[in-house]
Design a protein around this motif. Sequence first.
Motif, PDB file in Angstrom:
ATOM      1  N   ASP A  32      -5.494   4.131   6.576  1.00  0.00           N
ATOM      2  CA  ASP A  32      -5.502   2.869   5.848  1.00  0.00           C
ATOM      3  C   ASP A  32      -6.902   2.533   5.345  1.00  0.00           C
ATOM      4  O   ASP A  32      -7.873   2.647   6.085  1.00  0.00           O
ATOM      5  CB  ASP A  32      -5.051   1.720   6.751  1.00  0.00           C
ATOM      6  CG  ASP A  32      -3.604   1.819   7.158  1.00  0.00           C
ATOM      7  OD1 ASP A  32      -2.843   2.566   6.517  1.00  0.00           O
ATOM      8  OD2 ASP A  32      -3.225   1.135   8.129  1.00  0.00           O
ATOM      9  N   GLU A  33      -6.989   2.097   4.101  1.00  0.00           N
ATOM     10  CA  GLU A  33      -8.217   1.539   3.540  1.00  0.00           C
ATOM     11  C   GLU A  33      -7.932   0.061   3.339  1.00  0.00           C
ATOM     12  O   GLU A  33      -7.193  -0.311   2.427  1.00  0.00           O
ATOM     13  CB  GLU A  33      -8.569   2.235   2.224  1.00  0.00           C
ATOM     14  CG  GLU A  33      -9.903   1.835   1.654  1.00  0.00           C
ATOM     15  CD  GLU A  33     -11.087   2.433   2.407  1.00  0.00           C
ATOM     16  OE1 GLU A  33     -11.075   3.633   2.674  1.00  0.00           O
ATOM     17  OE2 GLU A  33     -12.014   1.675   2.714  1.00  0.00           O
ATOM     18  N   LEU A  60      -9.791   5.821  -3.202  1.00  0.00           N
ATOM     19  CA  LEU A  60      -9.191   6.374  -1.988  1.00  0.00           C
ATOM     20  C   LEU A  60      -9.394   7.883  -1.980  1.00  0.00           C
ATOM     21  O   LEU A  60      -9.656   8.481  -3.027  1.00  0.00           O
ATOM     22  CB  LEU A  60      -7.708   6.040  -1.936  1.00  0.00           C
ATOM     23  CG  LEU A  60      -7.334   4.560  -2.018  1.00  0.00           C
ATOM     24  CD1 LEU A  60      -5.820   4.402  -2.078  1.00  0.00           C
ATOM     25  CD2 LEU A  60      -7.905   3.790  -0.841  1.00  0.00           C
ATOM     26  N   THR A  61      -9.242   8.510  -0.809  1.00  0.00           N
ATOM     27  CA  THR A  61      -9.407   9.960  -0.682  1.00  0.00           C
ATOM     28  C   THR A  61      -8.178  10.545  -0.016  1.00  0.00           C
ATOM     29  O   THR A  61      -7.792  10.101   1.068  1.00  0.00           O
ATOM     30  CB  THR A  61     -10.660  10.280   0.158  1.00  0.00           C
ATOM     31  OG1 THR A  61     -11.782   9.633  -0.425  1.00  0.00           O
ATOM     32  CG2 THR A  61     -10.902  11.778   0.208  1.00  0.00           C
ATOM     33  N   LEU A  68      -3.536   2.400   0.682  1.00  0.00           N
ATOM     34  CA  LEU A  68      -4.131   1.114   0.343  1.00  0.00           C
ATOM     35  C   LEU A  68      -3.443   0.039   1.173  1.00  0.00           C
ATOM     36  O   LEU A  68      -2.226  -0.100   1.125  1.00  0.00           O
ATOM     37  CB  LEU A  68      -3.951   0.824  -1.150  1.00  0.00           C
ATOM     38  CG  LEU A  68      -4.469  -0.528  -1.634  1.00  0.00           C
ATOM     39  CD1 LEU A  68      -5.963  -0.646  -1.435  1.00  0.00           C
ATOM     40  CD2 LEU A  68      -4.090  -0.734  -3.089  1.00  0.00           C
ATOM     41  N   LEU A  69      -4.210  -0.698   1.955  1.00  0.00           N
ATOM     42  CA  LEU A  69      -3.681  -1.775   2.781  1.00  0.00           C
ATOM     43  C   LEU A  69      -4.284  -3.086   2.295  1.00  0.00           C
ATOM     44  O   LEU A  69      -5.498  -3.289   2.399  1.00  0.00           O
ATOM     45  CB  LEU A  69      -4.021  -1.546   4.257  1.00  0.00           C
ATOM     46  CG  LEU A  69      -3.723  -2.697   5.224  1.00  0.00           C
ATOM     47  CD1 LEU A  69      -2.251  -3.088   5.193  1.00  0.00           C
ATOM     48  CD2 LEU A  69      -4.163  -2.318   6.630  1.00  0.00           C
ATOM     49  N   PHE A  91       0.476  -5.457   2.969  1.00  0.00           N
ATOM     50  CA  PHE A  91       1.206  -4.560   2.074  1.00  0.00           C
ATOM     51  C   PHE A  91       0.504  -3.210   2.079  1.00  0.00           C
ATOM     52  O   PHE A  91      -0.698  -3.127   1.842  1.00  0.00           O
ATOM     53  CB  PHE A  91       1.239  -5.136   0.651  1.00  0.00           C
ATOM     54  CG  PHE A  91       1.790  -4.179  -0.364  1.00  0.00           C
ATOM     55  CD1 PHE A  91       3.129  -3.831  -0.347  1.00  0.00           C
ATOM     56  CD2 PHE A  91       0.972  -3.627  -1.334  1.00  0.00           C
ATOM     57  CE1 PHE A  91       3.638  -2.941  -1.273  1.00  0.00           C
ATOM     58  CE2 PHE A  91       1.470  -2.744  -2.269  1.00  0.00           C
ATOM     59  CZ  PHE A  91       2.808  -2.406  -2.239  1.00  0.00           C
ATOM     60  N   ARG A  92       1.266  -2.158   2.390  1.00  0.00           N
ATOM     61  CA  ARG A  92       0.721  -0.797   2.418  1.00  0.00           C
ATOM     62  C   ARG A  92       1.279  -0.003   1.247  1.00  0.00           C
ATOM     63  O   ARG A  92       2.484  -0.021   1.010  1.00  0.00           O
ATOM     64  CB  ARG A  92       1.103  -0.096   3.717  1.00  0.00           C
ATOM     65  CG  ARG A  92       0.292  -0.463   4.872  1.00  0.00           C
ATOM     66  CD  ARG A  92       0.627   0.437   6.087  1.00  0.00           C
ATOM     67  NE  ARG A  92      -0.358   0.266   7.113  1.00  0.00           N
ATOM     68  CZ  ARG A  92      -0.410  -0.776   7.926  1.00  0.00           C
ATOM     69  NH1 ARG A  92       0.486  -1.707   7.823  1.00  0.00           N
ATOM     70  NH2 ARG A  92      -1.359  -0.877   8.834  1.00  0.00           N
ATOM     71  N   LEU A  93       0.395   0.715   0.555  1.00  0.00           N
ATOM     72  CA  LEU A  93       0.809   1.560  -0.556  1.00  0.00           C
ATOM     73  C   LEU A  93       0.172   2.939  -0.371  1.00  0.00           C
ATOM     74  O   LEU A  93      -1.027   3.115  -0.618  1.00  0.00           O
ATOM     75  CB  LEU A  93       0.381   0.938  -1.890  1.00  0.00           C
ATOM     76  CG  LEU A  93       0.783   1.693  -3.142  1.00  0.00           C
ATOM     77  CD1 LEU A  93       2.303   1.822  -3.241  1.00  0.00           C
ATOM     78  CD2 LEU A  93       0.231   0.991  -4.378  1.00  0.00           C
ATOM     79  N   PRO A  94       0.958   3.939   0.090  1.00  0.00           N
ATOM     80  CA  PRO A  94       0.404   5.286   0.268  1.00  0.00           C
ATOM     81  C   PRO A  94       0.353   6.047  -1.055  1.00  0.00           C
ATOM     82  O   PRO A  94       1.207   5.846  -1.923  1.00  0.00           O
ATOM     83  CB  PRO A  94       1.388   5.941   1.242  1.00  0.00           C
ATOM     84  CG  PRO A  94       2.672   5.210   1.043  1.00  0.00           C
ATOM     85  CD  PRO A  94       2.326   3.826   0.584  1.00  0.00           C
ATOM     86  N   PHE A  95      -0.635   6.917  -1.194  1.00  0.00           N
ATOM     87  CA  PHE A  95      -0.772   7.785  -2.371  1.00  0.00           C
ATOM     88  C   PHE A  95      -0.762   9.229  -1.895  1.00  0.00           C
ATOM     89  O   PHE A  95      -1.350   9.555  -0.876  1.00  0.00           O
ATOM     90  CB  PHE A  95      -2.080   7.491  -3.107  1.00  0.00           C
ATOM     91  CG  PHE A  95      -2.104   6.146  -3.758  1.00  0.00           C
ATOM     92  CD1 PHE A  95      -1.699   5.982  -5.074  1.00  0.00           C
ATOM     93  CD2 PHE A  95      -2.526   5.030  -3.055  1.00  0.00           C
ATOM     94  CE1 PHE A  95      -1.707   4.740  -5.674  1.00  0.00           C
ATOM     95  CE2 PHE A  95      -2.549   3.786  -3.644  1.00  0.00           C
ATOM     96  CZ  PHE A  95      -2.131   3.636  -4.961  1.00  0.00           C
TER      97      PHE A  95
END
Length: 144
Positions: A32-33, A60-61, A68-69, A91-95
């Motif tokens: 998480d960032e 992000l890496t 993205l948190l 809210f979490r959004l993974p890439f």
Amino acid sequence: MRRLRSLWLPFAVAAALSAWGAFTPVSDENRDELFEIQKGTWARRMAGDKVDILPDTITLTLGVKDVLLLRNADTVPQIFGPVLIMPGQDFRLPFDTVSVNEFNCSAHSSGSMKVIVEPHPAAGIARLTWRVRRAGRVLSTLFQ
């Protein structure tokens, strides 16, 4: 001769740190960032303070910090892309791919935010450069 010997120590320390930074695998506790919208932000804006809530661009890496948190600690809802984040909500959004993404975001005066997802840093100069940039970001956050 003593003077020459005293110059070797800083050089050896710098070389050891560079080798560590370039070749030690990159890992973290979680992926998480976190970016938090602070409590009272809406009130400050309504009072005329042009406060920057979140950075215009978030980097992000992959494989390290690729989720993205967003945390809304304020008292009003915020919109990020198509999502309404209520007060106190995360809210979490993974890439999962290297990409450049644009989102609508009510936390910005411009109304948008860019999320750049970089590749996992390979061993060598790329990893050392990544570590130096990351340290710079952490230090700039601490001294805001």
